[in-house]
Design a protein around this motif. Sequence first.
Motif, mmCIF file in Angstrom:
data_model
loop_
_atom_site.group_PDB
_atom_site.id
_atom_site.type_symbol
_atom_site.label_atom_id
_atom_site.label_comp_id
_atom_site.label_asym_id
_atom_site.label_seq_id
_atom_site.Cartn_x
_atom_site.Cartn_y
_atom_site.Cartn_z
ATOM 1 N N LYS A 158 39.625 56.742 23.100
ATOM 2 C CA LYS A 158 39.164 56.838 24.488
ATOM 3 C C LYS A 158 37.998 57.827 24.619
ATOM 4 C CE LYS A 158 43.479 55.432 26.667
ATOM 5 N NZ LYS A 158 42.945 54.289 27.419
ATOM 6 N N GLU A 161 34.894 56.028 23.655
ATOM 7 C CA GLU A 161 34.395 55.174 24.740
ATOM 8 C C GLU A 161 33.612 55.995 25.767
ATOM 9 O OE1 GLU A 161 37.819 53.319 26.476
ATOM 10 O OE2 GLU A 161 38.335 52.277 24.602
ATOM 11 N N GLY A 164 29.967 57.925 24.325
ATOM 12 C CA GLY A 164 29.341 56.927 23.480
ATOM 13 C C GLY A 164 28.120 57.388 22.712
#
Length: 167
Positions: A158, A161, A164
């Motif tokens: 996570k 994500e 990035g």
Amino acid sequence: MSNYLKKFNLSVIQSRSRLRRFLTKLEKQPPKTLDLIAEEVDKEVWAETNCLACSNCCRNMTPTYTFQDIKRIATHFRMSISDFKAKWLYKNKQGEWMNVSQPCQFLDLKTNMCSIYAIRPQDCADFPHLTKKKMVDYMHVHKQNVQYCPATFKMVEKMMERVGILR
């Protein structure tokens, strides 16, 4: 081994190096909002994680016992501190008290539950230390735990994500 653990172990084999590289980059180039992101991710991870489906930490790792932990648990078993240590613990090279055996002697292997949950060592209560300290100060722990703990694994995915730019 449960199907859950088999799937997790396969994911670890496939992704561990990538996740650890990400944590190294994150440690070297932390965004200013890293701790806020970690708090958000922590909430998401625990909404998706059921430790009783796993107990991999108790099966493959050992907590570090503080003197307070030893005293509390020994008292619970009506044992002296020295008898408790002699039965279940050893002192490592750093002088820390650790479990002699794995899986943990207090883990019920059928239910994945801790038989001393209410009085477990503080290290167990804090595990997997996702937001224990500033994220950047705890990267070395996350790099280790990613291979044992599905919650840590999810946390790192996570974070990748959200952050990035560091992939």
